[in-house]
Enzyme design. Structure first.
Site, PDB file in Angstrom:
ATOM      1  N   TYR A 143      -4.742  16.687  16.123  1.00  0.00           N
ATOM      2  CA  TYR A 143      -6.008  17.007  15.459  1.00  0.00           C
ATOM      3  C   TYR A 143      -6.108  18.496  15.116  1.00  0.00           C
ATOM      4  O   TYR A 143      -6.943  18.907  14.318  1.00  0.00           O
ATOM      5  CB  TYR A 143      -7.205  16.607  16.331  1.00  0.00           C
ATOM      6  CG  TYR A 143      -7.361  15.111  16.548  1.00  0.00           C
ATOM      7  CD1 TYR A 143      -6.556  14.206  15.879  1.00  0.00           C
ATOM      8  CD2 TYR A 143      -8.313  14.618  17.415  1.00  0.00           C
ATOM      9  CE1 TYR A 143      -6.692  12.843  16.077  1.00  0.00           C
ATOM     10  CE2 TYR A 143      -8.460  13.250  17.620  1.00  0.00           C
ATOM     11  CZ  TYR A 143      -7.639  12.369  16.952  1.00  0.00           C
ATOM     12  OH  TYR A 143      -7.775  11.018  17.149  1.00  0.00           O
ATOM     13  N   LYS A 193       4.061   8.694  24.673  1.00  0.00           N
ATOM     14  CA  LYS A 193       4.937   7.864  23.835  1.00  0.00           C
ATOM     15  C   LYS A 193       6.326   8.506  23.900  1.00  0.00           C
ATOM     16  O   LYS A 193       6.926   8.874  22.883  1.00  0.00           O
ATOM     17  CB  LYS A 193       4.358   7.820  22.401  1.00  0.00           C
ATOM     18  CG  LYS A 193       5.006   6.824  21.465  1.00  0.00           C
ATOM     19  CD  LYS A 193       4.709   5.392  21.795  1.00  0.00           C
ATOM     20  CE  LYS A 193       5.484   4.462  20.887  1.00  0.00           C
ATOM     21  NZ  LYS A 193       5.509   3.075  21.349  1.00  0.00           N
ATOM     22  N   ASP A 225       1.105   2.289  23.850  1.00  0.00           N
ATOM     23  CA  ASP A 225       0.890   0.925  23.348  1.00  0.00           C
ATOM     24  C   ASP A 225       0.689  -0.033  24.517  1.00  0.00           C
ATOM     25  O   ASP A 225      -0.179  -0.912  24.476  1.00  0.00           O
ATOM     26  CB  ASP A 225       2.041   0.472  22.432  1.00  0.00           C
ATOM     27  CG  ASP A 225       3.411   0.889  22.936  1.00  0.00           C
ATOM     28  OD1 ASP A 225       3.491   1.732  23.852  1.00  0.00           O
ATOM     29  OD2 ASP A 225       4.414   0.372  22.417  1.00  0.00           O
ATOM     30  N   ASP A 249      -8.515   9.853  22.541  1.00  0.00           N
ATOM     31  CA  ASP A 249      -9.612   9.486  21.647  1.00  0.00           C
ATOM     32  C   ASP A 249      -9.700   7.957  21.563  1.00  0.00           C
ATOM     33  O   ASP A 249     -10.764   7.349  21.728  1.00  0.00           O
ATOM     34  CB  ASP A 249      -9.312  10.091  20.261  1.00  0.00           C
ATOM     35  CG  ASP A 249     -10.466   9.969  19.298  1.00  0.00           C
ATOM     36  OD1 ASP A 249     -11.549   9.533  19.724  1.00  0.00           O
ATOM     37  OD2 ASP A 249     -10.290  10.308  18.117  1.00  0.00           O
ATOM     38  N   ASP A 253     -12.304   5.262  24.009  1.00  0.00           N
ATOM     39  CA  ASP A 253     -13.232   4.343  23.325  1.00  0.00           C
ATOM     40  C   ASP A 253     -12.972   2.900  23.755  1.00  0.00           C
ATOM     41  O   ASP A 253     -13.907   2.125  23.963  1.00  0.00           O
ATOM     42  CB  ASP A 253     -13.079   4.449  21.803  1.00  0.00           C
ATOM     43  CG  ASP A 253     -14.100   5.405  21.210  1.00  0.00           C
ATOM     44  OD1 ASP A 253     -14.723   6.146  22.000  1.00  0.00           O
ATOM     45  OD2 ASP A 253     -14.264   5.420  19.981  1.00  0.00           O
TER      46      ASP A 253
END
Ligand code: NAD
Length: 360
Positions: A143, A193, A225, A249, A253
């Site tokens: 980001y 990852k 994942d 992020d 959520d």
């Protein structure tokens, strides 16, 4: 007896309604435990745009910087939706996090056993309840990395964003996560990852190295994942999860959604030192603003996190958490968590019940 200065930013929509109940709770614990909490109110978001023309006035940032902790309601609403991105209320949120140097976001996702039916997950998955803490890196990664557009000779217009993490950034967020794990069940899951990304491989090296300093904490690793899958398949396995900005992020959520009640979830944003920003994860809920319908529990639990992480007042934090559980166990619900047939209580009444429970 301690003396603490708290800046309060009620914001917009239901923000002022939920904040006033949180203020009642702060008053109640101050009186009961003999601490002095000095509150100063300032403007952030849409109300600041109306009064000052900007979502984060300099005066607000200054007063926040000079306080021991900041409590925020929520910002935004349809009135300001047509403004350009950097002039919108939400820009004030990014500005205040950056201005206070907050690089870690802590989000608990808790399913209370009395609210199991609110979760979209099956009862045999939720078991006796879920209690996960997601620690998300807040100021680095993709980001904030290099980005741009270019013309590819064969494929035409293209764009790129860059995920980059330094040892320094990884170490400071993971240290905070180890510390959080030490205050909980001493299990830390680092999500990355590393099978694909070089930045994740560095992340893993750094967290493993750091784990030597925390021999009591059981460290494990999971690819993002798989973590997304495990959160809905077997969420009770998690205690603290630490991860990068983008993975955090998404996963935070997801973790909130499995609790089924956005009005119940608090958060803390922390940096170096003890100054932190505490806020419910929900927005300003314009659809129910001004109707005494908002659930104040997320904001009240944000006060609990403030007591714990900024002031080290663990006993008070526990008292607030227990008061919330007791009120829920007695069957009281606001509209968002009431199952059919239960008459919901309003924002003020829920706040009053929790306050009464604290006073005892
Ligand atoms: P929202 O979280 O405000 O509302 C989503 C839904 O959840 C609505 O139906 C709302 O009524 C309900 N809800 C939210 N909080 C509740 C509570 N405490 N009690 C009962 N019900 C509750 O999200 P949205 O509708 O996408 O956004 C509304 C505004 O809030 C937008 O302007 C958005 O940009 C802003 N927003 C602000 C923040 C923040 O201040 N941190 C976060 C998210 C969204």
């Amino acid at each position: 007896m301690g003396k603490y200065k708290i800046t309060v930013l009620p914001g917009d929509g239901i923000g002022p309604e939920v904040i006033s109940q949180a203020i009642e709770v702060i008053g109640a614990v101050g009186k009961k435990y003999g601490h002095e909490f000095a509150l100063e109110e300032a403007m952030l978001g849409g109300c600041a745009i109306d009064a000052f023309g900007v979502p984060l006035p300099d005066s607000t940032l200054e007063v926040c910087k000079s306080s021991d902790a900041v409590l925020l309601g929520a910002v935004g609403g349809p009135k300001w939706d047509t403004l350009p991105g950097n002039k919108r209320p939400e820009a004030g949120l990014l500005g205040i996090r950056a201005g206070l140097g907050l690089f870690a976001n802590l989000r608990p996702a808790v399913i209370y056993s009395s609210l199991k039916e609110a979760s979209p997950l099956r009862a045999d998955i939720v078991k006796d309840g879920i209690d996960i803490m997601v620690v998300r890196e807040l100021t680095g990664g993709i980001y904030f990395g290099k980005r741009g557009r270019y013309q590819d000779e064969k494929m035409g217009e293209a764009a790129f964003d860059t995920e980059a993490y330094s040892t320094f950034e990884i170490e400071r967020i993971c240290r905070l996560a180890f510390e959080a794990a030490m205050k909980r069940n001493k299990r830390l899951m680092s999500v990355d990852k590393a099978n694909v990304l070089e930045s994740s491989r560095l992340w893993r090296e750094v967290v493993v190295r750091l784990s030597k300093e925390y021999p009591e904490v059981e460290l494990s690793h999971m690819y993002v994942d798989n973590a997304a899958m495990q959160l809905v398949r077997n969420p009770v396995q998690f205690d603290v999860i630490v991860t990068s900005n983008m993975f955090g992020d998404i996963l935070s959520d997801e973790a909130s959604m499995i609790t089924g009640s956005i009005g119940m979830l608090p958060s803390a944003s922390l940096g170096y030192g003890t100054l932190g920003l505490y806020e419910p994860i929900h927005g300003s809920a314009p659809d129910i603003a001004g109707q005494d319908k908002a659930n104040p529990i997320a904001t009240i639990l944000s006060v609990s996190m403030m007591m714990k992480y900024s002031f080290g007042l663990d006993e008070i934090a526990k008292k607030i958490d227990t008061a919330v559980v007791n009120v829920l166990n007695k069957g009281y619900r606001t509209g968002d968590i009431a199952s059919s047939g239960i008459k919901p209580v309003g924002t003020k009444e829920m706040g009053r019940l929790i306050k009464e429970e604290i006073i005892g």
